[in-house]
Motif scaffolding. Structure first.
Motif, PDB file in Angstrom:
ATOM      1  N   ALA A  74       0.860  -1.189   0.000  1.00 30.39           N
ATOM      2  CA  ALA A  74       0.000   0.000   0.000  1.00 30.39           C
ATOM      3  C   ALA A  74       0.893   1.234   0.000  1.00 30.39           C
ATOM      4  CB  ALA A  74      -0.900   0.019   1.229  1.00 30.39           C
ATOM      5  N   ASP A  75       0.294   2.375  -0.299  1.00 35.46           N
ATOM      6  CA  ASP A  75       0.996   3.648  -0.171  1.00 35.46           C
ATOM      7  C   ASP A  75       2.332   3.674  -0.927  1.00 35.46           C
ATOM      8  OD1 ASP A  75      -0.714   5.261   1.897  1.00 35.46           O
ATOM      9  OD2 ASP A  75      -0.650   3.198   2.613  1.00 35.46           O
ATOM     10  N   LEU A  76       2.219   3.433  -2.222  1.00 37.03           N
ATOM     11  CA  LEU A  76       3.421   3.458  -3.069  1.00 37.03           C
ATOM     12  C   LEU A  76       3.902   4.899  -3.273  1.00 37.03           C
ATOM     13  CD1 LEU A  76       1.846   0.753  -3.653  1.00 37.03           C
ATOM     14  CD2 LEU A  76       2.813   0.841  -5.935  1.00 37.03           C
ATOM     15  N   HIS A  77       2.936   5.813  -3.324  1.00 43.54           N
ATOM     16  CA  HIS A  77       3.236   7.242  -3.505  1.00 43.54           C
ATOM     17  C   HIS A  77       4.224   7.481  -4.633  1.00 43.54           C
ATOM     18  CE1 HIS A  77       1.009   9.132  -0.157  1.00 43.54           C
ATOM     19  NE2 HIS A  77       1.019   7.899   0.290  1.00 43.54           N
ATOM     20  N   LEU A  78       3.937   6.869  -5.768  1.00 44.35           N
ATOM     21  CA  LEU A  78       4.858   6.973  -6.905  1.00 44.35           C
ATOM     22  C   LEU A  78       5.061   8.425  -7.323  1.00 44.35           C
ATOM     23  CD1 LEU A  78       3.645   3.970  -9.106  1.00 44.35           C
ATOM     24  CD2 LEU A  78       5.670   4.091  -7.629  1.00 44.35           C
ATOM     25  N   GLY A 121      -4.302   1.306  -2.079  1.00 43.84           N
ATOM     26  CA  GLY A 121      -4.474   2.753  -2.079  1.00 43.84           C
ATOM     27  C   GLY A 121      -3.218   3.595  -2.038  1.00 43.84           C
ATOM     28  N   ASP A 122      -3.359   4.849  -2.502  1.00 46.48           N
ATOM     29  CA  ASP A 122      -2.234   5.778  -2.640  1.00 46.48           C
ATOM     30  C   ASP A 122      -1.122   5.168  -3.506  1.00 46.48           C
ATOM     31  OD1 ASP A 122      -3.637   7.558  -1.130  1.00 46.48           O
ATOM     32  OD2 ASP A 122      -2.202   7.708   0.510  1.00 46.48           O
ATOM     33  N   ILE A 123      -1.536   4.759  -4.692  1.00 50.48           N
ATOM     34  CA  ILE A 123      -0.565   4.282  -5.676  1.00 50.48           C
ATOM     35  C   ILE A 123       0.297   5.470  -6.097  1.00 50.48           C
ATOM     36  CG2 ILE A 123      -0.291   3.229  -7.959  1.00 50.48           C
ATOM     37  CD1 ILE A 123      -2.027   1.494  -6.039  1.00 50.48           C
ATOM     38  N   ASN A 131      -6.712   8.432  -0.638  1.00 54.13           N
ATOM     39  CA  ASN A 131      -6.935   9.870  -0.545  1.00 54.13           C
ATOM     40  C   ASN A 131      -5.962  10.664  -1.409  1.00 54.13           C
ATOM     41  OD1 ASN A 131      -5.287   8.678   1.590  1.00 54.13           O
ATOM     42  ND2 ASN A 131      -4.906  10.775   2.254  1.00 54.13           N
ATOM     43  N   HIS A 132      -4.778  10.133  -1.643  1.00 54.70           N
ATOM     44  CA  HIS A 132      -3.814  10.858  -2.471  1.00 54.70           C
ATOM     45  C   HIS A 132      -4.116  10.764  -3.962  1.00 54.70           C
ATOM     46  CE1 HIS A 132      -0.333  12.619  -0.299  1.00 54.70           C
ATOM     47  NE2 HIS A 132      -0.905  11.965   0.700  1.00 54.70           N
ATOM     48  N   ASP A 133      -4.613   9.619  -4.390  1.00 57.56           N
ATOM     49  CA  ASP A 133      -4.868   9.452  -5.831  1.00 57.56           C
ATOM     50  C   ASP A 133      -6.354   9.193  -6.089  1.00 57.56           C
ATOM     51  OD1 ASP A 133      -4.810   6.960  -4.643  1.00 57.56           O
ATOM     52  OD2 ASP A 133      -3.580   6.006  -6.186  1.00 57.56           O
ATOM     53  N   LEU A 156      -8.862  -2.043   2.459  1.00 61.10           N
ATOM     54  CA  LEU A 156      -9.433  -0.820   3.027  1.00 61.10           C
ATOM     55  C   LEU A 156      -8.332   0.198   3.297  1.00 61.10           C
ATOM     56  CD1 LEU A 156     -11.680   0.857   4.337  1.00 61.10           C
ATOM     57  CD2 LEU A 156     -11.523  -0.598   6.348  1.00 61.10           C
ATOM     58  N   HIS A 157      -8.482   1.369   2.676  1.00 55.39           N
ATOM     59  CA  HIS A 157      -7.545   2.471   2.882  1.00 55.39           C
ATOM     60  C   HIS A 157      -8.201   3.406   3.888  1.00 55.39           C
ATOM     61  CE1 HIS A 157      -4.089   4.798   1.319  1.00 55.39           C
ATOM     62  NE2 HIS A 157      -4.817   5.860   1.647  1.00 55.39           N
ATOM     63  N   GLY A 158      -7.693   3.457   5.092  1.00 57.03           N
ATOM     64  CA  GLY A 158      -8.336   4.296   6.100  1.00 57.03           C
ATOM     65  C   GLY A 158      -7.660   4.166   7.442  1.00 57.03           C
ATOM     66  N   GLY A 204      -4.435   0.081   4.096  1.00 59.31           N
ATOM     67  CA  GLY A 204      -3.486   1.067   3.590  1.00 59.31           C
ATOM     68  C   GLY A 204      -3.771   2.385   4.284  1.00 59.31           C
ATOM     69  N   HIS A 205      -2.943   3.365   4.090  1.00 60.85           N
ATOM     70  CA  HIS A 205      -3.081   4.750   4.572  1.00 60.85           C
ATOM     71  C   HIS A 205      -2.054   5.105   5.647  1.00 60.85           C
ATOM     72  CE1 HIS A 205      -4.650   8.680   5.232  1.00 60.85           C
ATOM     73  NE2 HIS A 205      -5.037   8.443   6.465  1.00 60.85           N
ATOM     74  N   ILE A 206      -1.877   4.249   6.649  1.00 61.76           N
ATOM     75  CA  ILE A 206      -0.888   4.554   7.675  1.00 61.76           C
ATOM     76  C   ILE A 206       0.468   4.061   7.166  1.00 61.76           C
ATOM     77  CG2 ILE A 206      -0.200   4.181  10.076  1.00 61.76           C
ATOM     78  CD1 ILE A 206      -2.833   5.737   9.754  1.00 61.76           C
ATOM     79  N   HIS A 207       1.445   4.967   7.161  1.00 64.29           N
ATOM     80  CA  HIS A 207       2.719   4.626   6.511  1.00 64.29           C
ATOM     81  C   HIS A 207       3.664   3.818   7.391  1.00 64.29           C
ATOM     82  CE1 HIS A 207       2.374   7.863   3.149  1.00 64.29           C
ATOM     83  NE2 HIS A 207       1.324   7.072   3.233  1.00 64.29           N
ATOM     84  N   LYS A 208       3.275   3.644   8.644  1.00 64.42           N
ATOM     85  CA  LYS A 208       4.095   2.850   9.550  1.00 64.42           C
ATOM     86  C   LYS A 208       3.525   1.432   9.584  1.00 64.42           C
ATOM     87  CE  LYS A 208       5.821   3.321  14.282  1.00 64.42           C
ATOM     88  NZ  LYS A 208       5.684   2.126  14.987  1.00 64.42           N
TER      89      LYS A 208
HETATM   90 MN   LIG Z   1      -0.577   7.314   1.896  1.00 63.08          MN
END
Ligand SMILES: [Mn+2]
Length: 416
Positions: free
Chosen positions: A23-27, A72-74, A108-110, A179-181, A211-215
């Protein structure tokens, strides 16, 4: 000779389903907060989200999971940069060629309301729409149902969990929720699609791919409720090695293996300055600590926290502004280390850098400002038509840097 037990183990293993959960690739994250890095290093850093993604693809091609989940947050930005879309597409295409399906949702980012150049995805990819929906597939003798949704807009404050169908306890299907949240009531993050652990457990799913929490966090072990964390840290508040999970499900026990894949790791080192007499002592201590980190994780971006300063050490550090200490540290480091900043543990006694009465009074003044006072102090630059577009948000990190720069300025003046 192969033991009967091993044959049994292998048979059991063949029956399991195996998937990757990231999750959270933030490409194409722009690493905006990093302002004083040399241009080519910054260019390298801006590649890191792609490198981490390539590492995920490489792992998938090597182990051939039954499918891959991306929760989420690809993309880092709602405009889904063209470069990010192209590289994402190419990675997924490689999985397609290997016969590996991919299920993904946007966060939420994408979110789906952003504007972006339309870029198709290969046939092996299933993208969840804005309402909770279910895709079913059969993996060997297992029936698998994957439930999820994508963010229709950036802020989803509604508890989307109520829309997920509950599974009958013995329906013979492996249910997986994507679930992204965030957990309801968690004050450390803005609330997105809030849920409680109990509300997830009530659905009788075999695995929750969050996904969503980066830790990285395991909220529950059986059934697993998992935040794999982001694939690549983006600043000092996302420290340590990041990666994804390689999961086996459907046997007597769940197996979960964390697979590290970051290209660069953010971190902090503590340097004991109780025996520091010369600048070289300190440099060597910093470089030794940094070296042991790179040996473990590869390239690093490090903040140096100097502690246990002897009086001698304090005098030494007071001899030059902090920016200059940082500069020589950067010059001494190899290509796989970038020192992002340094600070000194405040001391109660000596007469060192942090302890000049003038610096202390400036620092106390700055520390006493609340958010509103910061805003009014920075208003001139932030409201200036020319400068405002180039400024990063005046967040805590920024305030910290303003404080450090102020201390350096005063120290520099005093040293003259
Ligand atoms: Mn994220």
């Amino acid at each position: 000779m192969v033991k009967l037990e091993q044959i049994f183990d292998r048979k059991e293993q063949e029956k399991m389903i195996r998937f990757l959960h990231a999750a959270d690739l933030h490409l194409d994250s722009p690493f905006k907060g990093i302002t004083d890095m040399t241009a080519d290093r910054l260019a390298g850093l801006r590649e890191s989200t792609f490198t981490a993604f390539r590492n995920l693809i490489r792992h998938a091609l090597a182990v051939r999971p039954d499918f891959v989940l991306l929760a989420g947050d690809i993309y880092d930005g709602e405009d889904r940069s063209l470069r990010a879309q192209k590289r994402f597409h190419d990675g997924l295409e490689q999985l397609g060629a290997a016969g590996i399906p991919v299920f993904l949702s946007h966060g939420n980012h994408d979110h789906l309301s952003g504007g972006w150049v339309r870029f198709g995805l290969p046939d092996n990819v299933t993208v969840f729409g804005p309402v909770v929906e279910t895709y079913e597939l059969t993996v060997r003798e297992h029936k698998v149902a994957i439930h999820g949704f994508s963010y229709r807009e950036r802020h989803i404050e509604r508890a989307m969990i109520t829309d997920y169908p509950a599974a009958a306890p013995d329906d013979g299907i492996l249910h997986i929720g994507m679930l992204h949240g965030s957990i309801a009531g968690d004050k450390s993050h803005a609330v997105y699609a809030p849920f409680t652990k109990e509300s997830l457990l009530q659905k009788n799913y075999a695995y929750w791919a969050l996904g969503h929490i980066h830790k990285r966090q395991l909220l529950h072990s059986n059934p697993p409720i998992v935040y794999p964390g982001c694939l690549q840290g983006r600043h000092k508040n996302e420290p340590g090695m990041k990666g994804f999970y390689d999961v086996e499900l459907g046997g007597p026990e769940v197996s979960m293996q964390f697979v590290p894949c970051s290209a660069v790791v953010f971190g902090e080192i503590e340097v004991d300055c109780s025996h520091v007499r010369h600048a070289t002592d300190w440099l060597n201590a910093c470089l030794a600590k940094a070296g042991s980190m790179t040996a473990r994780t590869g390239p690093v971006i490090l903040r140096v926290h100097n502690c246990r300063l002897s009086e001698e050490a304090e005098q030494l550090f007071a001899g030059a502004p902090r920016a200059e200490w940082l500069e020589i540290l950067r010059e001494s480091a190899g290509d796989d280390v970038w020192f992002s900043g340094l600070d000194f543990e405040p001391s109660g006694t000596g007469s060192g850098l942090g302890d000049s009465p003038l610096i202390r009074s400036v620092m106390e003044r700055l520390s006493g400002w609340d958010a509103e006072e910061w805003q009014s102090v920075l208003a001139d630059v932030y409201q200036h038509a020319r400068s405002a577009p180039y400024l990063e948000p005046a967040d805590e990190e920024r305030q910290q840097r303003v404080k450090e720069a102020a201390a350096d300025l005063v120290a520099g003046e005093l040293a003259k």
